[in-house]
Design an enzyme around this catalytic site. Structure first.
Site, PDB file in Angstrom:
ATOM      1  N   PRO A   8      77.205   5.827  43.582  1.00 28.39           N
ATOM      2  CA  PRO A   8      78.218   6.754  44.090  1.00 28.39           C
ATOM      3  C   PRO A   8      79.628   6.179  44.209  1.00 28.39           C
ATOM      4  O   PRO A   8      80.550   6.919  44.555  1.00 28.39           O
ATOM      5  CB  PRO A   8      77.684   7.075  45.486  1.00 28.39           C
ATOM      6  N   THR A   9      79.808   4.877  43.926  1.00 26.53           N
ATOM      7  CA  THR A   9      81.116   4.279  44.209  1.00 26.53           C
ATOM      8  C   THR A   9      82.097   4.497  43.064  1.00 26.53           C
ATOM      9  O   THR A   9      81.715   4.924  41.971  1.00 26.53           O
ATOM     10  CB  THR A   9      80.998   2.755  44.433  1.00 26.53           C
ATOM     11  N   CYS A  10      83.364   4.176  43.319  1.00 27.23           N
ATOM     12  CA  CYS A  10      84.420   4.375  42.327  1.00 27.23           C
ATOM     13  C   CYS A  10      84.632   3.137  41.461  1.00 27.23           C
ATOM     14  O   CYS A  10      85.753   2.846  41.054  1.00 27.23           O
ATOM     15  CB  CYS A  10      85.718   4.750  43.023  1.00 27.23           C
ATOM     16  N   ASP A  11      83.576   2.380  41.228  1.00 31.24           N
ATOM     17  CA  ASP A  11      83.674   1.205  40.357  1.00 31.24           C
ATOM     18  C   ASP A  11      82.914   1.489  39.076  1.00 31.24           C
ATOM     19  O   ASP A  11      81.759   1.931  39.119  1.00 31.24           O
ATOM     20  CB  ASP A  11      83.074  -0.015  41.068  1.00 31.24           C
TER      21      ASP A  11
ATOM     22  N   ASN B 254      83.982   0.816  49.258  1.00 26.45           N
ATOM     23  CA  ASN B 254      84.282   2.267  49.249  1.00 26.45           C
ATOM     24  C   ASN B 254      83.884   2.931  50.569  1.00 26.45           C
ATOM     25  O   ASN B 254      83.700   4.138  50.641  1.00 26.45           O
ATOM     26  CB  ASN B 254      83.551   2.990  48.115  1.00 26.45           C
TER      27      ASN B 254
END
Ligand code: PLP
Length: 377
Positions: A323-326, A367
């Site tokens: 789910p993270t923005c990486d 995050n």
């Protein structure tokens, strides 16, 4: 998935993502290992899952512990393991941590280099030391690379040196890589160590211990040889290479003690496609690489991921991500995963055999996501 975990998830519906570990299964895994390798003393590799409930249980069952840091040593002591049941098995230690371990009564230390041996001689005088040999990690899904161990010729000189430094040159160790799927690797390694035992014998040093490492695999998505096949390979190799002079043996299992006892319950956050008419769906879960699934790096460890549909339900190809923005937070893109065609956001999905190398790999607030929640039942 054990019936106990199934019941727990149904009754409590804990917030996701979470890891649920059945301690009865941990005990069973320990018992099976003791049964198939009765002569080997078990030093549980704490890093696989250092939860207090796991350590408490293993202390009660009589296990010893392979600790990698002074923090893991303290966790073992807090769980009630005496210092005589702890091995400081990391070959990379701060000298003040060696001194601290020694002050707590730990007397068994690993090393693989002269500078580390010098530290031990200064800060753990007279302690039992074992030299870790560099081995090929061929056959392992999670290799430990060239980071640990030294060549046989160097190990020989270091053990002689250990004696000169007033240490007790106790034995040799190796680790064939984690999730090692080839039992035959132990034959090669044990053969090498037997030659070194003889060479040192000629130099007047009688080693007493052989540490066979960890690496025993777990059934994730693909089947692996049974633990009996590993035991047979090890027994055969010891007899072949050591004859009637088999030394005391140690094993350091981590993964095979806790992995199969745990399930990660996760929620689908989004199912989407990258373009019109594309067959491949992207499934985003609320757990990813930074939530504890670090061993999906390189898609090396391929967990069994299940969405709870009857056999034969229609499915299709998916990429699975966290789910993270990486951009690195992708679990599987090429390993050929398939999930039900009607999978939708909000549904719960289970990641099986996730009780090892997950909880402690979770990041602290990347995050803003908290580390994986853990339930030991
Ligand atoms: C990680 C580790 C283990 C445990 O390995 P598994 O593959 O989990 O059984 C054992 N010994 C050492 C030295 C380790 O670093």
């Amino acid at each position: 998935m054990t019936p106990k975990i199934e019941r727990y998830l149904a009754e409590h519906k804990p917030p996701t993502p979470c890891l649920v570990v059945d301690l009865d299964r941990v005990a069973e895994n320990y018992r099976i290992l003791r049964e198939v390798l009765p002569a080997a003393r078990v030093f549980y590799a704490v890093k696989a899952n250092p939860a207090a409930s796991v350590l408490d249980l293993l202390v009660a069952l009589g296990s010893s512990f392979d600790a990698a840091s002074i923090y893991e040593i303290d966790a073992c002591l807090a769980a009630g393991a005496g210092p005589e049941r702890i091995s400081f098995g990391n070959t990379i230690k701060k000298e003040r941590d060696i001194a601290a371990a020694f002050a707590r009564g730990v007397r068994l230390f690993a090393f693989d280099s002269l500078p580390e041996l010098d530290k031990l001689a200064r800060s753990a005088p007279g302690a039992k030391v074992f030299c870790r040999l560099l081995m090929s990690n061929e056959g392992a899904d999670w290799p430990l690379s060239r980071k640990f161990g030294c060549e046989v010729e160097m190990a020989r000189d270091l053990m002689v040196r250990a004696r000169h430094l007033g240490l007790d040159p106790y034995g040799l160790s190796f680790h064939l890589g984690s999730q090692q799927r080839d039992p035959g690797q132990w034959d090669i390694a044990i053969g090498k160590t037997a030659m070194l035992f003889s060479a040192l014998d000629e130099a007047g040093i009688e080693l007493r211990m052989l540490n066979l490492g960890g690496g025993f695999p777990v059934h994730y998505r693909e089947a692996v040889p049974s633990i009996d096949e590993y035991a047979a390979a090890i027994h055969g190799a010891l007899a072949r290479h050591f004859g009637n002079r088999v030394p005391e043996t140690i094993i350091e299992p981590g993964r095979c003690i806790t992995a199969s006892a745990g399930v990660i319950e996760t929620e689908v956050v989004l199912v989407s496609c990258k373009g019109y008419g594309e067959e491949l769906r992207w499934v985003y879960l609320d757990v990813g690489k930074f939530g504890g699934l670090a061993e999906t790096a390189g898609e090396a460890i391929r967990y069994r991921i299940e969405a709870g549909r009857p056999d034969g339900a229609a499915d299709g190809p998916v990429a699975i991500a966290g789910p993270t923005c990486d951009g690195a937070d992708i679990l599987y893109e090429t390993a050929g995963y398939r999930l039900p065609l009607d999978l939708a956001a909000g549904e719960r999905v289970r990641i099986h055999a996730a009780g090892a190398y997950t909880s402690t790999y979770a990041s602290i607030g990347f995050n803003g996501f908290p580390p994986l929640t853990e339930h030991y039942i």
